[in-house]
Motif scaffolding. Structure first.
Motif, PDB file in Angstrom:
ATOM      1  N   LYS A 153       2.812   4.083  11.342  1.00 55.73           N
ATOM      2  CA  LYS A 153       1.750   4.396  12.293  1.00 55.73           C
ATOM      3  C   LYS A 153       0.974   3.140  12.701  1.00 55.73           C
ATOM      4  CE  LYS A 153       2.494   8.838  11.476  1.00 55.73           C
ATOM      5  NZ  LYS A 153       3.225   9.681  12.431  1.00 55.73           N
ATOM      6  N   PRO A 154       0.862   2.876  14.011  1.00 50.82           N
ATOM      7  CA  PRO A 154      -0.044   1.802  14.432  1.00 50.82           C
ATOM      8  C   PRO A 154      -1.464   2.098  13.959  1.00 50.82           C
ATOM      9  CG  PRO A 154       1.362   2.511  16.254  1.00 50.82           C
ATOM     10  CD  PRO A 154       1.560   3.502  15.145  1.00 50.82           C
ATOM     11  N   PRO A 169       0.822  -1.210   0.000  1.00 49.54           N
ATOM     12  CA  PRO A 169       0.000   0.000   0.000  1.00 49.54           C
ATOM     13  C   PRO A 169       0.861   1.267   0.000  1.00 49.54           C
ATOM     14  CG  PRO A 169      -0.795  -1.574   1.629  1.00 49.54           C
ATOM     15  CD  PRO A 169       0.490  -2.116   1.117  1.00 49.54           C
ATOM     16  N   ILE A 170       0.391   2.292  -0.689  1.00 52.10           N
ATOM     17  CA  ILE A 170       1.173   3.533  -0.790  1.00 52.10           C
ATOM     18  C   ILE A 170       1.256   4.241   0.549  1.00 52.10           C
ATOM     19  CG2 ILE A 170       1.262   5.829  -1.850  1.00 52.10           C
ATOM     20  CD1 ILE A 170      -0.060   4.571  -4.330  1.00 52.10           C
ATOM     21  N   LYS A 171       0.124   4.377   1.223  1.00 52.67           N
ATOM     22  CA  LYS A 171       0.093   5.096   2.493  1.00 52.67           C
ATOM     23  C   LYS A 171      -0.229   4.157   3.652  1.00 52.67           C
ATOM     24  CE  LYS A 171      -1.189   9.655   0.681  1.00 52.67           C
ATOM     25  NZ  LYS A 171       0.072  10.277   1.089  1.00 52.67           N
ATOM     26  N   SER A 172       0.116   4.599   4.859  1.00 52.56           N
ATOM     27  CA  SER A 172      -0.212   3.826   6.056  1.00 52.56           C
ATOM     28  C   SER A 172      -1.725   3.695   6.189  1.00 52.56           C
ATOM     29  CB  SER A 172       0.332   4.522   7.305  1.00 52.56           C
ATOM     30  OG  SER A 172       1.727   4.663   7.232  1.00 52.56           O
ATOM     31  N   LEU A 173      -2.164   2.618   6.809  1.00 56.02           N
ATOM     32  CA  LEU A 173      -3.592   2.455   7.073  1.00 56.02           C
ATOM     33  C   LEU A 173      -4.045   3.491   8.094  1.00 56.02           C
ATOM     34  CD1 LEU A 173      -3.944  -1.427   7.404  1.00 56.02           C
ATOM     35  CD2 LEU A 173      -4.501  -0.016   5.428  1.00 56.02           C
ATOM     36  N   GLU A 206      16.282   2.753  21.085  1.00 55.78           N
ATOM     37  CA  GLU A 206      16.097   4.115  20.589  1.00 55.78           C
ATOM     38  C   GLU A 206      14.989   4.040  19.539  1.00 55.78           C
ATOM     39  OE1 GLU A 206      18.485   7.214  17.655  1.00 55.78           O
ATOM     40  OE2 GLU A 206      19.592   5.564  18.588  1.00 55.78           O
ATOM     41  N   ARG A 207      14.101   5.040  19.523  1.00 54.87           N
ATOM     42  CA  ARG A 207      13.015   5.044  18.543  1.00 54.87           C
ATOM     43  C   ARG A 207      13.230   6.234  17.605  1.00 54.87           C
ATOM     44  NH1 ARG A 207       7.028   4.756  20.934  1.00 54.87           N
ATOM     45  NH2 ARG A 207       6.494   6.651  19.839  1.00 54.87           N
ATOM     46  N   PRO A 208      14.017   6.042  16.535  1.00 56.14           N
ATOM     47  CA  PRO A 208      14.381   7.173  15.676  1.00 56.14           C
ATOM     48  C   PRO A 208      13.182   7.767  14.946  1.00 56.14           C
ATOM     49  CG  PRO A 208      15.152   5.101  14.737  1.00 56.14           C
ATOM     50  CD  PRO A 208      14.601   4.776  16.076  1.00 56.14           C
ATOM     51  N   VAL A 209      13.144   9.087  14.923  1.00 54.82           N
ATOM     52  CA  VAL A 209      12.028   9.795  14.290  1.00 54.82           C
ATOM     53  C   VAL A 209      11.927   9.451  12.809  1.00 54.82           C
ATOM     54  CG1 VAL A 209      11.140  12.084  13.670  1.00 54.82           C
ATOM     55  CG2 VAL A 209      12.122  11.696  15.941  1.00 54.82           C
ATOM     56  N   ASN A 210      13.075   9.387  12.126  1.00 48.76           N
ATOM     57  CA  ASN A 210      13.041   9.180  10.667  1.00 48.76           C
ATOM     58  C   ASN A 210      12.535   7.795  10.272  1.00 48.76           C
ATOM     59  OD1 ASN A 210      15.422   8.119  11.783  1.00 48.76           O
ATOM     60  ND2 ASN A 210      16.557   8.341   9.867  1.00 48.76           N
ATOM     61  N   LEU A 211      12.552   6.844  11.189  1.00 51.19           N
ATOM     62  CA  LEU A 211      12.032   5.511  10.873  1.00 51.19           C
ATOM     63  C   LEU A 211      10.614   5.296  11.400  1.00 51.19           C
ATOM     64  CD1 LEU A 211      15.132   3.177  11.414  1.00 51.19           C
ATOM     65  CD2 LEU A 211      14.081   3.902   9.261  1.00 51.19           C
ATOM     66  N   ASN A 212      10.079   6.307  12.077  1.00 44.13           N
ATOM     67  CA  ASN A 212       8.736   6.163  12.651  1.00 44.13           C
ATOM     68  C   ASN A 212       7.735   7.188  12.125  1.00 44.13           C
ATOM     69  OD1 ASN A 212       8.624   3.980  14.958  1.00 44.13           O
ATOM     70  ND2 ASN A 212      10.623   4.953  15.103  1.00 44.13           N
ATOM     71  N   GLN A 213       8.209   8.175  11.365  1.00 42.59           N
ATOM     72  CA  GLN A 213       7.300   9.242  10.921  1.00 42.59           C
ATOM     73  C   GLN A 213       6.190   8.720  10.016  1.00 42.59           C
ATOM     74  OE1 GLN A 213       9.521  12.174   8.700  1.00 42.59           O
ATOM     75  NE2 GLN A 213      10.678  10.641   7.545  1.00 42.59           N
ATOM     76  N   HIS A 214       6.456   7.667   9.253  1.00 40.96           N
ATOM     77  CA  HIS A 214       5.426   7.082   8.386  1.00 40.96           C
ATOM     78  C   HIS A 214       5.049   5.666   8.826  1.00 40.96           C
ATOM     79  CE1 HIS A 214       7.044  10.153   5.409  1.00 40.96           C
ATOM     80  NE2 HIS A 214       5.767  10.456   5.543  1.00 40.96           N
ATOM     81  N   GLN A 260       4.408   2.109   1.414  1.00 42.89           N
ATOM     82  CA  GLN A 260       5.530   2.502   0.550  1.00 42.89           C
ATOM     83  C   GLN A 260       6.219   3.751   1.106  1.00 42.89           C
ATOM     84  OE1 GLN A 260       4.754   2.690  -3.700  1.00 42.89           O
ATOM     85  NE2 GLN A 260       3.191   1.097  -3.548  1.00 42.89           N
ATOM     86  N   GLU A 261       5.449   4.637   1.731  1.00 39.72           N
ATOM     87  CA  GLU A 261       6.038   5.836   2.342  1.00 39.72           C
ATOM     88  C   GLU A 261       7.089   5.449   3.378  1.00 39.72           C
ATOM     89  OE1 GLU A 261       2.838   9.455   2.330  1.00 39.72           O
ATOM     90  OE2 GLU A 261       2.547   7.892   3.826  1.00 39.72           O
ATOM     91  N   TRP A 262       6.713   4.502   4.253  1.00 39.95           N
ATOM     92  CA  TRP A 262       7.668   4.063   5.277  1.00 39.95           C
ATOM     93  C   TRP A 262       8.839   3.321   4.643  1.00 39.95           C
ATOM     94  CZ3 TRP A 262       9.091  -0.972   6.748  1.00 39.95           C
ATOM     95  CH2 TRP A 262      10.010  -1.004   7.809  1.00 39.95           C
ATOM     96  N   LEU A 263       8.560   2.538   3.629  1.00 35.71           N
ATOM     97  CA  LEU A 263       9.607   1.784   2.941  1.00 35.71           C
ATOM     98  C   LEU A 263      10.702   2.717   2.420  1.00 35.71           C
ATOM     99  CD1 LEU A 263      10.416  -1.082   1.985  1.00 35.71           C
ATOM    100  CD2 LEU A 263       9.097  -0.644  -0.089  1.00 35.71           C
ATOM    101  N   GLN A 264      10.291   3.873   1.921  1.00 32.61           N
ATOM    102  CA  GLN A 264      11.274   4.854   1.436  1.00 32.61           C
ATOM    103  C   GLN A 264      12.145   5.369   2.578  1.00 32.61           C
ATOM    104  OE1 GLN A 264      11.834   5.182  -1.789  1.00 32.61           O
ATOM    105  NE2 GLN A 264      10.157   3.700  -1.986  1.00 32.61           N
ATOM    106  N   ASP A 265      11.542   5.564   3.748  1.00 31.42           N
ATOM    107  CA  ASP A 265      12.319   5.994   4.922  1.00 31.42           C
ATOM    108  C   ASP A 265      13.352   4.938   5.301  1.00 31.42           C
ATOM    109  OD1 ASP A 265      10.759   8.272   5.064  1.00 31.42           O
ATOM    110  OD2 ASP A 265       9.430   7.476   6.620  1.00 31.42           O
ATOM    111  N   LEU A 266      12.931   3.667   5.271  1.00 26.56           N
ATOM    112  CA  LEU A 266      13.849   2.584   5.619  1.00 26.56           C
ATOM    113  C   LEU A 266      14.982   2.488   4.604  1.00 26.56           C
ATOM    114  CD1 LEU A 266      14.585   0.160   7.414  1.00 26.56           C
ATOM    115  CD2 LEU A 266      13.131  -1.258   5.939  1.00 26.56           C
ATOM    116  N   LYS A 267      14.655   2.588   3.331  1.00 24.56           N
ATOM    117  CA  LYS A 267      15.684   2.535   2.284  1.00 24.56           C
ATOM    118  C   LYS A 267      16.713   3.636   2.476  1.00 24.56           C
ATOM    119  CE  LYS A 267      13.054   0.397  -1.501  1.00 24.56           C
ATOM    120  NZ  LYS A 267      12.457   0.633  -2.840  1.00 24.56           N
ATOM    121  N   ALA A 268      16.243   4.832   2.802  1.00 22.48           N
ATOM    122  CA  ALA A 268      17.156   5.960   3.019  1.00 22.48           C
ATOM    123  C   ALA A 268      18.074   5.679   4.207  1.00 22.48           C
ATOM    124  CB  ALA A 268      16.362   7.244   3.258  1.00 22.48           C
TER     125      ALA A 268
END
Length: 238
Positions: A225-226, A42-46, A215-223, A92-100
């Motif tokens: 979402k539970p 999915p493109i965006k988080s649920l 540690e809960r890094p912001v860049n890996l959690n911004q997209h 996919q949004e979060w996936l891009q954060d992880l790839k970066a």
């Protein structure tokens, strides 16, 4: 379960057509399921699948089945597990954060399951002993190559060749995660141990959550979402 669950969602879509807050949730699940059927993410988080108490009280008279709908929406994760062998639902949004974050560095994924995440990452080695195949989902159907290997053995085999290790939705019924953590400490490994799960909840051992320095890094959690009652996040563990 597939036809019945998805058909019920489609029925609810008609029933709640005039209630936008409900329609948005139902549509998001149908779109996510359609993506999985095509081997996509999915493109965006649920959206959050629960309704607030205020929303329920406000719309209960006009839509008496709203609580029944919420219960059905919250069965989505179980449906995805049974139908696709997917425990961790992300966008996919979060996936891009992880790839970066990974920056194309060599990465090892242990307990990879069906390796849905692994399919979309470069320079990734996916491993799993596949002992989960006798549990909720009995048909392993990996999205990419998975080496059948115990998690700790995989770490020992590949440790010197990787900069990142990913533990994604580790079962809460195993102590393998704490064994891996101890081994990495023993070897004074300097890479990133990325853990995706619910702290002191649905994933990983109690010992791991108690002992790991998190540690809960912001860049890996911004997209990331539970969306249901499981509050999973992305952690760096040492």
């Amino acid at each position: 379960m597939e036809e019945e669950y998805i058909q019920n969602l489609k029925n609810y879509l008609v029933e709640f057509d005039k209630l936008p807050i409900a329609k948005k949730k139902i549509t998001a699940l149908l779109e996510a399921d359609n993506c999985y059927k095509k081997g996509k993410i999915p493109i965006k988080s649920l959206p959050n699948l629960e309704f607030t108490e205020t929303e329920i009280l406000e719309h209960l008279t006009e839509f008496p089945n709203i609580m029944e709908l919420e219960s059905h929406l919250l069965d989505f994760r179980e449906y995805i597990i049974e139908e696709y062998g997917i425990w961790h639902i992300y966008s996919q949004e979060w996936l891009q954060d992880l790839k970066a974050f990974l920056a194309n560095e060599q990465t090892l994924m242990i307990m990879a399951g069906n390796a849905v995440l692994g399919k979309f990452l470069k320079n990734i080695i996916c491993t799993d002993n596949l002992d989960w195949r006798h549990q909720d989902n009995e048909r392993p159907n990996p999205w990419t190559d998975v080496e059948q290997l115990d998690a700790l053995e995989a770490v020992k085999k590949y440790l010197n060749n990787v900069s990142n290790i990913i533990i994604e939705w580790c079962p809460d019924s195993t102590d393998t995660d704490i064994k891996v953590l101890h081994y990495l400490r023993q070897k004074k490994w300097k890479g990133n141990l990325i853990v995706l799960g619910e702290k002191q909840g649905a994933t990983n051992s109690k010992a791991f959550w108690k002992e790991a320095h998190l540690e809960r890094p912001v860049n890996l959690n911004q997209h990331h979402k539970p969306f249901d009652f499981i509050k999973d996040h992305v952690y760096l563990a040492k």
